[in-house]
Design a protein around this motif. Structure first.
Motif, PDB file in Angstrom:
ATOM      1  N   ARG A 142       8.159 -13.939 -87.064  1.00  0.00           N
ATOM      2  CA  ARG A 142       6.621 -14.209 -87.394  1.00  0.00           C
ATOM      3  C   ARG A 142       6.024 -15.240 -86.478  1.00  0.00           C
ATOM      4  N   ASP A 193       2.865  -7.136 -83.831  1.00  0.00           N
ATOM      5  CA  ASP A 193       2.944  -6.490 -85.259  1.00  0.00           C
ATOM      6  C   ASP A 193       1.507  -6.629 -85.840  1.00  0.00           C
ATOM      7  N   GLU A 253       0.786  -7.107 -88.649  1.00  0.00           N
ATOM      8  CA  GLU A 253       0.872  -7.952 -89.944  1.00  0.00           C
ATOM      9  C   GLU A 253       1.221  -9.472 -89.196  1.00  0.00           C
ATOM     10  N   ALA A 291      -5.856  -7.031 -85.325  1.00  0.00           N
ATOM     11  CA  ALA A 291      -5.098  -6.221 -86.263  1.00  0.00           C
ATOM     12  C   ALA A 291      -5.192  -4.659 -85.729  1.00  0.00           C
TER      13      ALA A 291
END
Length: 462
Positions: free
Chosen positions: A35, A251, A253, A261
């Motif tokens: 993340r 990513d 997310e 996004a």
């Protein structure tokens, strides 16, 4: 962060340490991000065989075709700003192109479906026989006819991504390197990444190396040459840590990114299957994608003279893995997949329970090394010599601190037989028995082998 990830990273580092010793590669760096935050950076080997300088995570590498992911992110940034559309013919933005080249779209260039030459009519810049293409030389290659019709198949093209760089310069009115550093690299927090050589004075650089054949030894291929008009295809200089964080930020997310996004979804989705590819890979917009052990990944690889690199993000875990190597036969590609395979098994079985956590370590016999890897309530016996170390791994059920049983092994193994550890007075394991096989710590086996070498007479029956 997944509770299994720290133990998985530790074993991945141990496995890579064995791989480095076994293959005698000069150096590699492993980085793992979750993340957007680095979980681990670990360097192995040397930055330069001639000097023996230890490699560090701060050393920068030529990361080659990872540049395409950066360039694609730049295009998506311009798309979000309304300065271009993905279905624009490239001739809308770059002048003086042959009509059939001018008609290919930006999306086709980013997905390698424009039908252009891969590297040029005579691509000797990849063997250091001439400099990389400047704009004049690139335009000469772009004057060649399309090799296949546009939008008919995926066909990789460094020339095509050079044209992407020309488009970015035409749209922004700035040099490619200057604009992408300010708009993509710096906002992504990548302090160790530059779009091309040279890098600032004093920057630690890894030296590239050849393979051992045909000379019989490795020699230096420094890799300090600028790539000029091909910087958007292959020029970038970076670290494993920066690559892991940047690819992870794509990513859809991800919590922090320079792109929306929606743009990230468009970049990383599977636009085209890679034809005649045994790995079942697909290409997106500046990204490669595939599936390993049922987990979808995306990322990119890179091959520059003396350097091989690979980065993959698994959105299911929010984890990105990058490995950079400084030799032309570097094993970054199978090693990243090996690390992802290790992570798969830890994700499946979980971190080790307290009852099995100390059943660990590397154990040796004449036949090589075996690792005890505790996960969940069981212990797996892996082979670190394999690119996927959990292949056909035996599984131990543990019944006491020193006793267990081979609960599962393939038909050639010790299925159903006892497992046992012999401990010394300090509580350290000195011998591992799997069925009738006896395994020792590395130093104990070395002592035995040295004694055997000094007295090679065959052992007598006890």
């Amino acid at each position: 962060m997944p509770e299994w990830l720290p133990e998985a990273v530790r074993y991945a580092e141990q496995w890579l340490g064995y791989q480095m010793r076994s293959t005698e590669q000069p150096g590699c760096v492993l980085a793992v991000a979750h993340r957007g935050k680095l979980v681990a950076e670990h360097a192995f080997g040397v930055a330069d065989l001639a000097t023996g300088t230890p490699l560090t995570p701060a050393h920068r590498f030529r990361v080659a075709s990872h540049s395409k992911t950066f360039a694609s992110a730049a295009i998506m940034r311009l798309h979000e700003a309304g300065r271009l559309h993905l279905d624009d013919p490239i001739g809308t933005h770059v002048g003086d192109l042959a009509p059939e080249v001018a008609a290919v779209t930006i999306s086709q260039l980013l997905s390698h479906t424009a039908g252009l030459l891969r590297d040029g009519v005579r691509a000797v810049h990849w063997q250091d026989r001439q400099p990389f293409l400047d704009e004049t030389a690139l335009r000469a290659e772009l004057a060649e006819p399309l090799i296949v019709p546009a939008n008919s198949r995926q066909k990789y093209s460094n020339v095509g991504f050079g044209l992407v760089g020309l488009a970015i310069e035409a749209i922004t009115g700035e040099d490619f390197g200057t604009w992408i550093a300010r708009e993509i690299v710096v906002p992504s927090g990548l302090d160790a990444t530059t779009p091309d050589m040279p890098v600032p004075a004093g920057t630690p650089l890894a030296t590239g190396h050849s393979g051992k054949l045909p000379v019989g030894r490795r020699f230096a291929i420094p890799g300090h040459n600028p790539t000029h008009a091909l910087a958007s295809a292959t020029g970038f200089v970076s670290t494993a840590g920066d690559l892991a964080r940047f690819i992870g930020s794509l990513d859809p997310e991800a919590g922090t990114s320079v792109l929306s996004a929606a743009s990230r979804r468009e970049m990383t989705r599977r636009h085209w299957r890679v034809p005649d590819d045994s790995g079942g890979r697909h290409y997106g917009l500046g990204t490669i994608g595939g599936t390993l052990e049922g987990h979808e990944w995306f990322g990119h690889s890179g091959a520059f003279q003396g350097f091989i690199s690979r980065t993959a993000c698994v959105p299911e875990w929010g984890v990105a893995v990058s490995i950079v190597t400084n030799c032309i036969d570097g094993l970054a590609n199978p090693w990243v997949e090996g690390v992802l395979g290790i992570f798969h098994h830890f994700a499946l079985h979980g971190a080790a329970s307290p009852t099995v956590a100390d059943w660990t370590g590397r154990w040796w016999s004449y036949w090589g090394a075996f690792d005890l890897v505790p996960m969940g309530n069981q212990v797996f016996v892996t082979m670190p010599a394999l690119m996927q170390p959990f292949t056909d791994a035996s599984v131990l059920d543990i019944t006491s601190p020193t006793e267990g049983r081979v609960a599962r092994a393939n038909g050639f193994g010790a299925h159903g037989e006892p497992a046992r550890r012999i401990m010394d007075a300090d509580g350290a394991a000195t011998l591992l028995m799997l069925g009738g096989a006896e395994l020792l710590p590395e130093q104990a086996l070395l002592t035995e082998l040295e004694a055997r070498a000094s007295d090679p007479a065959p052992a007598t029956q006890p």
